[in-house]
Design a protein around this motif. Structure first.
Motif, PDB file in Angstrom:
ATOM      1  N   LEU A 154      37.081  26.789  39.849  1.00 34.11           N
ATOM      2  CA  LEU A 154      38.124  27.806  39.713  1.00 34.11           C
ATOM      3  C   LEU A 154      38.766  27.753  38.329  1.00 34.11           C
ATOM      4  N   GLU A 155      39.038  26.552  37.841  1.00 39.33           N
ATOM      5  CA  GLU A 155      39.661  26.433  36.528  1.00 39.33           C
ATOM      6  C   GLU A 155      38.775  27.018  35.436  1.00 39.33           C
ATOM      7  N   SER A 156      37.491  26.722  35.526  1.00 43.24           N
ATOM      8  CA  SER A 156      36.584  27.271  34.509  1.00 43.24           C
ATOM      9  C   SER A 156      36.510  28.798  34.612  1.00 43.24           C
ATOM     10  N   SER A 157      36.502  29.319  35.891  1.00 44.77           N
ATOM     11  CA  SER A 157      36.453  30.771  36.059  1.00 44.77           C
ATOM     12  C   SER A 157      37.739  31.422  35.546  1.00 44.77           C
ATOM     13  N   ILE A 158      38.896  30.787  35.840  1.00 44.98           N
ATOM     14  CA  ILE A 158      40.177  31.340  35.384  1.00 44.98           C
ATOM     15  C   ILE A 158      40.247  31.348  33.864  1.00 44.98           C
ATOM     16  N   GLN A 159      39.804  30.281  33.233  1.00 45.83           N
ATOM     17  CA  GLN A 159      39.811  30.241  31.776  1.00 45.83           C
ATOM     18  C   GLN A 159      38.927  31.329  31.180  1.00 45.83           C
ATOM     19  N   GLU A 160      37.776  31.511  31.808  1.00 47.59           N
ATOM     20  CA  GLU A 160      36.861  32.538  31.303  1.00 47.59           C
ATOM     21  C   GLU A 160      37.456  33.929  31.474  1.00 47.59           C
ATOM     22  N   PHE A 163      40.351  34.521  29.041  1.00 37.85           N
ATOM     23  CA  PHE A 163      39.839  34.834  27.704  1.00 37.85           C
ATOM     24  C   PHE A 163      39.350  36.278  27.639  1.00 37.85           C
ATOM     25  N   GLN A 164      38.622  36.722  28.686  1.00 34.01           N
ATOM     26  CA  GLN A 164      38.135  38.098  28.698  1.00 34.01           C
ATOM     27  C   GLN A 164      39.291  39.097  28.728  1.00 34.01           C
ATOM     28  N   VAL A 165      40.325  38.799  29.576  1.00 36.55           N
ATOM     29  CA  VAL A 165      41.466  39.705  29.657  1.00 36.55           C
ATOM     30  C   VAL A 165      42.191  39.792  28.317  1.00 36.55           C
ATOM     31  N   LYS A 166      42.396  38.634  27.664  1.00 36.85           N
ATOM     32  CA  LYS A 166      43.049  38.647  26.357  1.00 36.85           C
ATOM     33  C   LYS A 166      42.251  39.448  25.341  1.00 36.85           C
ATOM     34  N   THR A 167      40.937  39.281  25.379  1.00 34.83           N
ATOM     35  CA  THR A 167      40.100  40.026  24.436  1.00 34.83           C
ATOM     36  C   THR A 167      40.207  41.528  24.673  1.00 34.83           C
ATOM     37  N   VAL A 168      40.066  41.923  25.962  1.00 36.70           N
ATOM     38  CA  VAL A 168      40.127  43.355  26.281  1.00 36.70           C
ATOM     39  C   VAL A 168      41.507  43.911  25.974  1.00 36.70           C
ATOM     40  N   ARG A 169      42.565  43.146  26.308  1.00 36.70           N
ATOM     41  CA  ARG A 169      43.923  43.633  26.065  1.00 36.70           C
ATOM     42  C   ARG A 169      44.193  43.783  24.560  1.00 36.70           C
ATOM     43  N   GLY A 170      43.689  42.817  23.776  1.00 31.77           N
ATOM     44  CA  GLY A 170      43.860  42.923  22.327  1.00 31.77           C
ATOM     45  C   GLY A 170      43.181  44.166  21.774  1.00 31.77           C
ATOM     46  N   LYS A 171      41.970  44.435  22.278  1.00 23.30           N
ATOM     47  CA  LYS A 171      41.261  45.626  21.815  1.00 23.30           C
ATOM     48  C   LYS A 171      42.016  46.897  22.217  1.00 23.30           C
ATOM     49  N   LEU A 172      42.504  46.913  23.480  1.00 25.15           N
ATOM     50  CA  LEU A 172      43.233  48.093  23.936  1.00 25.15           C
ATOM     51  C   LEU A 172      44.521  48.302  23.142  1.00 25.15           C
ATOM     52  N   GLU A 173      45.254  47.211  22.900  1.00 23.94           N
ATOM     53  CA  GLU A 173      46.488  47.339  22.135  1.00 23.94           C
ATOM     54  C   GLU A 173      46.211  47.833  20.716  1.00 23.94           C
ATOM     55  N   HIS A 174      45.151  47.313  20.127  1.00 22.89           N
ATOM     56  CA  HIS A 174      44.795  47.765  18.781  1.00 22.89           C
ATOM     57  C   HIS A 174      44.435  49.255  18.796  1.00 22.89           C
ATOM     58  N   PRO A 248      45.055  50.834  33.548  1.00 20.42           N
ATOM     59  CA  PRO A 248      46.318  50.158  33.797  1.00 20.42           C
ATOM     60  C   PRO A 248      46.720  49.194  32.707  1.00 20.42           C
ATOM     61  N   ALA A 249      45.767  48.591  32.044  1.00 19.61           N
ATOM     62  CA  ALA A 249      46.129  47.635  30.992  1.00 19.61           C
ATOM     63  C   ALA A 249      46.876  48.319  29.867  1.00 19.61           C
ATOM     64  N   ALA A 250      46.520  49.590  29.604  1.00 22.12           N
ATOM     65  CA  ALA A 250      47.221  50.310  28.556  1.00 22.12           C
ATOM     66  C   ALA A 250      48.662  50.569  28.947  1.00 22.12           C
ATOM     67  N   GLU A 251      48.935  50.839  30.248  1.00 22.09           N
ATOM     68  CA  GLU A 251      50.303  51.074  30.688  1.00 22.09           C
ATOM     69  C   GLU A 251      51.143  49.822  30.523  1.00 22.09           C
ATOM     70  N   THR A 252      50.569  48.658  30.854  1.00 16.08           N
ATOM     71  CA  THR A 252      51.340  47.420  30.733  1.00 16.08           C
ATOM     72  C   THR A 252      51.588  47.059  29.272  1.00 16.08           C
TER      73      THR A 252
END
Length: 482
Positions: A154-160, A163-174, A248-252
């Motif tokens: 679970l820890e490895s899956s959560i970390q992965e 990381f994916q959410v941060k990457t996608v959110r960074g791209k969306l915010e940009h 939804p990520a763009a709304e947040t």
């Protein structure tokens, strides 16, 4: 003694036998009284008396014989009792001693057997407990190993995933930032172009005021201005579509109010996600953010000015709920938007009211507490903690529900304030301030104009008004810390 008793008893019986027939005979004689019947009865009575006497004699003889036999038997029993009493006593004592000794032996045997049984049971229980404990320990070890393996997975899956959410959110915010910058640039260009056209329109109106075809020229310029406004709305809707397509990520990622925008951002129209982060009951909305004047961070909720074409505020409940007008001109932001922003209790908002009269004099009023309730409670106004130089004219409307010409929720008993003043406001009975009044002035509309009774005075017309809100610094810093 016994014979005498029986003898007396026999006499009593004999007397009873004699007297009974005589009583019967006397009763019957009293009724019949014939002499023949009496003689007959007497004769029968004599015969019975003789037979009873003979029977009594026989009974006395038998009783005497029985008394002798009883006396002999009593003597024999007393002799035998005196002879056997000692033997019986000794026998009973010996039997008691034997019973006591036997009872002691049996009690000892029972105790020995109880101790043996108890020892066996204890041994069996200890053996079973050891077996159960060993099984529990083995099961616990197996479960611990499985849990450790699952936790690591679970820890490895959560970390992965993180990381994916941060990457996608960074791209969306940009991407959203780039789109917003383009929108703001276009809006500024269009706004400046509109200002130029308005000034040009005013010049042309002045130049063509003496011409007979000035009305047609004015209509032509007005249509051009409307066309520019429609282009601006179309551009804004296109950008909204791009923002909504991000999910939804763009709304947040959108700011909650204008105070959340980055430092040094220019004033203008921005998209906001109202309410608590991640919990939005409605889509993102547009708002005009004043980020430069009066300390910045303000979300403008109402603006009145002599901007042509003038905007009428004589509207119904539905429009006051959702809002109307243009963010760059006169507008009402909407009661539902005000509730969505000020409703959550994690932020406390302040209200600033800027006023300007027709001579250019300016005043302001600040309320350190501002909140609008939900529609079920009539968008009730909660306000307090006044400071400023315009005077407190709004506190009179505290705890009042919002009323419109088609919805009466004021506290006046005989007057429908919204219908009387032809606008929507937090009327009590009726007003000490009305910032949604009319611009036009004549005898009929004298008391329906935009007013603030504490400055310059009662029913004094105020052509320019701006209402804006922002979270107070203490609650904003606490929310950021959390």
């Amino acid at each position: 003694m016994s014979a005498g008793l029986w003898h007396s008893g026999g006499l009593v019986c004999l007397i009873a036998l004699i007297t009974a027939p005589l009583d019967v005979l006397s009763q019957k004689t009293a009724k019949t009284n014939p002499l023949i019947e009496i003689d007959k009865r007497l004769h029968e009575t004599e015969i019975r008396t003789e037979s009873a006497v003979s029977e009594l004699r026989n009974v006395n003889q038998e009783m005497a014989t029985l008394g002798d036999q009883v006396s002999q038997l009593s003597d024999t029993i007393s002799k035998q009792h005196s002879c056997n009493c000692d033997e019986l006593t000794s026998l009973i004592e010996s039997t008691q001693q034997q019973c006591k000794s036997r009872f002691k032996e049996l009690a000892g045997q029972v105790k020995e057997q109880e101790s043996e049984v108890e020892d066996r049971l204890n041994q069996m229980l200890e053996t079973q407990l050891q077996v159960v404990e060993s099984r529990i320990n083995s099961s616990h070890n197996e479960m611990s190993a499985q849990i450790t393996s699952i936790n690591s997975m679970l820890e490895s899956s959560i970390q992965e995933l993180t990381f994916q959410v941060k990457t996608v959110r960074g791209k969306l915010e940009h991407y959203i930032g780039r789109v917003q910058k383009q929108l703001y640039a276009h809006e500024r260009k269009l706004s400046s172009r509109i200002d130029e056209l308005e000034s040009e329109l005013e010049k042309q109106v002045d130049q063509q005021s003496d011409r007979p075809d000035n009305a047609s020229a004015l209509n032509e310029l007005t249509s051009r201005l409307d066309e520019l406004f429609s282009r601006l709305d179309e551009l804004s809707s296109r950008v909204d579509g791009l923002g909504n397509s991000s999910g939804p990520a763009a709304e947040t990622a959108l700011p909650r109010d204008c105070s959340d925008l980055p430092a040094h951002s220019p004033s203008g129209v921005y998209r906001l996600a109202l309410g608590l982060p991640g919990i939005h009951s409605q889509p993102a909305v547009q708002a005009f953010c004043d980020l430069e004047r009066d300390g910045g961070g303000w979300t403008v909720i109402q603006r009145r000015a002599l901007i042509k074409p003038l905007l009428g505020f004589n509207r119904g409940w539905a429009e006051y709920k959702t809002g109307f007008g243009q963010p760059h001109g006169e507008f009402w932001w909407g009661l539902e938007n005000m509730f969505q922003m000020t409703g959550p209790t994690d932020r406390q908002y302040e209200l600033r009211v800027n006023l300007a009269d027709s001579k250019g004099n300016r005043r302001h009023a600040i309320y350190g507490h501002f909140r609008v309730d939900n529609e079920a409670n009539g968008y009730r106004l909660s306000i307090g903690n006044y400071t400023g130089d315009a005077g407190d004219s709004l506190m009179y409307h505290n705890d009042c529900m919002f009323s419109t010409p088609d919805k009466d929720q004021d506290m006046a008993k005989r007057i429908h304030c919204g219908r009387k003043f032809r606008t929507g406001w937090w009327y009590r009975a009726c007003q000490s301030a009305n910032l949604n009044g009319q611009h036009r002035y004549n005898r009929q509309t004298k008391y329906r104009r935009t007013t603030w009774n504490k400055w310059p005075g009662v029913n004094y017309y105020i052509p320019e008004v701006e209402m804006k809100i922002r979270p107070i610094k203490t609650t904003l810093s606490e929310t950021t810390a959390r």
